[in-house]
Enzyme design. Structure first.
Site, PDB file in Angstrom:
ATOM      1  N   THR A  18      58.361  45.964   1.140  1.00  0.00           N
ATOM      2  CA  THR A  18      59.731  45.434   1.088  1.00  0.00           C
ATOM      3  C   THR A  18      59.812  44.097   0.375  1.00  0.00           C
ATOM      4  O   THR A  18      60.771  43.813  -0.338  1.00  0.00           O
ATOM      5  CB  THR A  18      60.272  45.257   2.526  1.00  0.00           C
ATOM      6  OG1 THR A  18      60.282  46.530   3.150  1.00  0.00           O
ATOM      7  CG2 THR A  18      61.679  44.692   2.533  1.00  0.00           C
ATOM      8  N   ASP A  62      55.127  51.706  -1.476  1.00  0.00           N
ATOM      9  CA  ASP A  62      55.562  51.558  -0.095  1.00  0.00           C
ATOM     10  C   ASP A  62      54.288  51.798   0.731  1.00  0.00           C
ATOM     11  O   ASP A  62      53.511  52.707   0.424  1.00  0.00           O
ATOM     12  CB  ASP A  62      56.617  52.624   0.224  1.00  0.00           C
ATOM     13  CG  ASP A  62      57.219  52.450   1.609  1.00  0.00           C
ATOM     14  OD1 ASP A  62      58.417  52.158   1.693  1.00  0.00           O
ATOM     15  OD2 ASP A  62      56.483  52.621   2.612  1.00  0.00           O
ATOM     16  N   SER A  64      53.639  53.238   3.303  1.00  0.00           N
ATOM     17  CA  SER A  64      53.463  54.570   3.901  1.00  0.00           C
ATOM     18  C   SER A  64      52.521  55.410   3.044  1.00  0.00           C
ATOM     19  O   SER A  64      51.961  56.395   3.526  1.00  0.00           O
ATOM     20  CB  SER A  64      54.807  55.297   4.013  1.00  0.00           C
ATOM     21  OG  SER A  64      55.698  54.511   4.733  1.00  0.00           O
ATOM     22  N   THR A 281      43.708  53.037  25.170  1.00  0.00           N
ATOM     23  CA  THR A 281      44.932  53.177  25.957  1.00  0.00           C
ATOM     24  C   THR A 281      46.155  53.256  25.037  1.00  0.00           C
ATOM     25  O   THR A 281      46.192  52.609  23.990  1.00  0.00           O
ATOM     26  CB  THR A 281      45.118  52.006  26.950  1.00  0.00           C
ATOM     27  OG1 THR A 281      46.426  52.114  27.545  1.00  0.00           O
ATOM     28  CG2 THR A 281      44.988  50.645  26.305  1.00  0.00           C
ATOM     29  N   CYS A 283      48.943  52.081  25.948  1.00  0.00           N
ATOM     30  CA  CYS A 283      49.716  50.854  26.208  1.00  0.00           C
ATOM     31  C   CYS A 283      49.443  49.876  25.071  1.00  0.00           C
ATOM     32  O   CYS A 283      48.340  49.855  24.533  1.00  0.00           O
ATOM     33  CB  CYS A 283      49.267  50.179  27.505  1.00  0.00           C
ATOM     34  SG  CYS A 283      49.552  51.176  28.964  1.00  0.00           S
TER      35      CYS A 283
HETATM   36  N1  ASP Z   1      58.473  50.589   4.140  1.00  0.00           N
HETATM   37  C1  ASP Z   1      58.024  49.243   3.843  1.00  0.00           C
HETATM   38  C2  ASP Z   1      56.507  49.290   3.636  1.00  0.00           C
HETATM   39  O1  ASP Z   1      55.789  49.293   4.581  1.00  0.00           O
HETATM   40  C3  ASP Z   1      58.392  48.316   4.941  1.00  0.00           C
HETATM   41  C4  ASP Z   1      57.949  46.879   4.719  1.00  0.00           C
HETATM   42  O2  ASP Z   1      57.485  46.496   3.683  1.00  0.00           O
HETATM   43  O3  ASP Z   1      58.110  46.082   5.620  1.00  0.00           O
HETATM   44  O4  ASP Z   1      56.066  49.353   2.515  1.00  0.00           O
END
Ligand code: ASP
Length: 345
Positions: A18, A62, A64, A281, A283
């Site tokens: 981002t 990104d 991901s 865990t 948690c």
């Molecule tokens: N989707 C973005 C990423 O992880 C979110 C971020 O940069 O905070 O690349």
């Protein structure tokens, strides 16, 4: 590109996220853009008393889409410029930052310089952006020295006024500026009117050895979060997944799991076939305490690896690192249960 010539040399590595994104007005989606624009959005960078060199992924992503290949890429960049720089700042999407930063903590052995991961929740061009503070303070931290030596000698995450040990962090919020937490380890530094570094929380300075970079990460690992009502068929399918070498089981509370016969029997069979099982865990804070409840006795008896207070992010990347190192089955449990980069108690 160099900004100011000062005492310390910092390398800024832009991977995407981002922090460097813009809105595509046709679709309304956020997408990565050219790194040069990032710098023109922060003229303050030119005022810092250090030389900043920048390098960008050819195609910023990104986070991901991050994978072990990208981690090896970051590790190679640091390795190739290690001698010429005093500190490194990695700009990375926040979504998988804890995974990448944990991975790098294992890949960079005998690190003696700071590697600070940071990013932001709002793009750098946004009026209310958190990117400027995160980036500027990360650079200042990476440039902090005492008697000509870096104060911080480990991989960290800096976000919203706090510096954490990377392999202790988890992303806990998708919209607050305070997106990360380190529930089982205190911050390494806090930024307020002054930048306070808590030296007592830093990794102790080891014997000076040269940096060793490990780029082989074996990703034949899995994570299974237990849930009430989990079926035998589903559980067995996961344990028998083709090619799987290690499975992290996210258990309840202090490391507890069902005691149904089929559950224990399936675990036993998987272990006999050579699957490595790790108990962490689900948690976000606290630790596995095997034997505290009757519902963890069976896991203790089966000699399943005790993940103690490790985060899932650090467990995944530690497993990939250890499998990549071909650690023998005889010592796997002992090594996993020992802290190697400050990732567990
Ligand atoms: N989707 C973005 C990423 O992880 C979110 C971020 O940069 O905070 O690349």
């Amino acid at each position: 590109m160099n900004t100011t010539i000062g005492k310390t040399n910092i390398l800024l590595i832009y991977t995407g996220g981002t922090i460097g994104m813009v809105k595509d007005y046709a679709t309304g989606n956020l997408k990565a853009f050219d790194f040069d624009k990032l710098q023109s959005n922060i003229p303050e960078l030119y005022q810092l008393d250090c030389a900043i060199e920048t390098i960008s992924f050819d195609c910023p992503i990104d986070s991901s889409n991050m994978d072990p290949g990208h981690w090896a890429n970051i590790a190679s960049i640091i390795e190739g410029r290690y001698e010429d720089h005093d500190g490194f700042v990695v700009l990375h999407g926040s979504d998988t930052m804890s995974y990448s930063a944990s991975a790098l903590s294992f890949m960079l052995e005998h690190l003696s310089k700071p590697v600070i991961f940071t990013g932001s929740q709002l793009p750098i061009g946004d009026l209310r952006t958190d990117a400027k503070e995160n980036l500027i303070t990360s650079i200042q931290i990476a440039a902090s020295q005492e008697r000509g030596r870096p104060i911080i000698r480990e991989v960290c995450v800096y976000f919203e006024y706090k510096l954490y040990r990377a392999n202790r962090t988890t992303k806990i919020n998708a919209e607050h500026f305070e997106a990360f937490q380190s529930l089982n380890y205190p911050p390494l530094a806090e930024s307020g009117v002054h930048l306070k570094i808590y030296k007592e929380n830093l990794l102790p300075k080891g014997r000076s050895k040269s940096l060793r970079v490990h780029k082989v990460m074996d990703n034949r690992v899995g994570v299974l979060k237990l849930f009430p009502g989990i079926t035998e068929a589903f559980f067995k399918n996961v344990l028998q997944c083709d090619g799987l070498r290690a499975l992290i089981m996210e258990t309840y509370g202090a490391g507890n799991a069902p005691t149904y016969d089929w559950f224990t029997k399936s675990l036993k069979e998987a272990l006999q076939k050579g699957l490595i099982l790790v108990n962490v865990t689900q948690c976000s804070g606290g630790s596995v305490l095997l034997g505290q409840y009757e519902t963890s006795q069976h896991l203790k008896k089966l000699q399943i690896i005790n993940g103690k207070d490790i985060t899932t992010e650090a467990a995944v990347t530690k497993l990939m690192y250890m499998l990549g190192q071909d650690v023998s089955m005889a010592s796997f449990k002992t090594i996993f249960e020992t802290s190697i980069r400050g990732e567990m108690e």
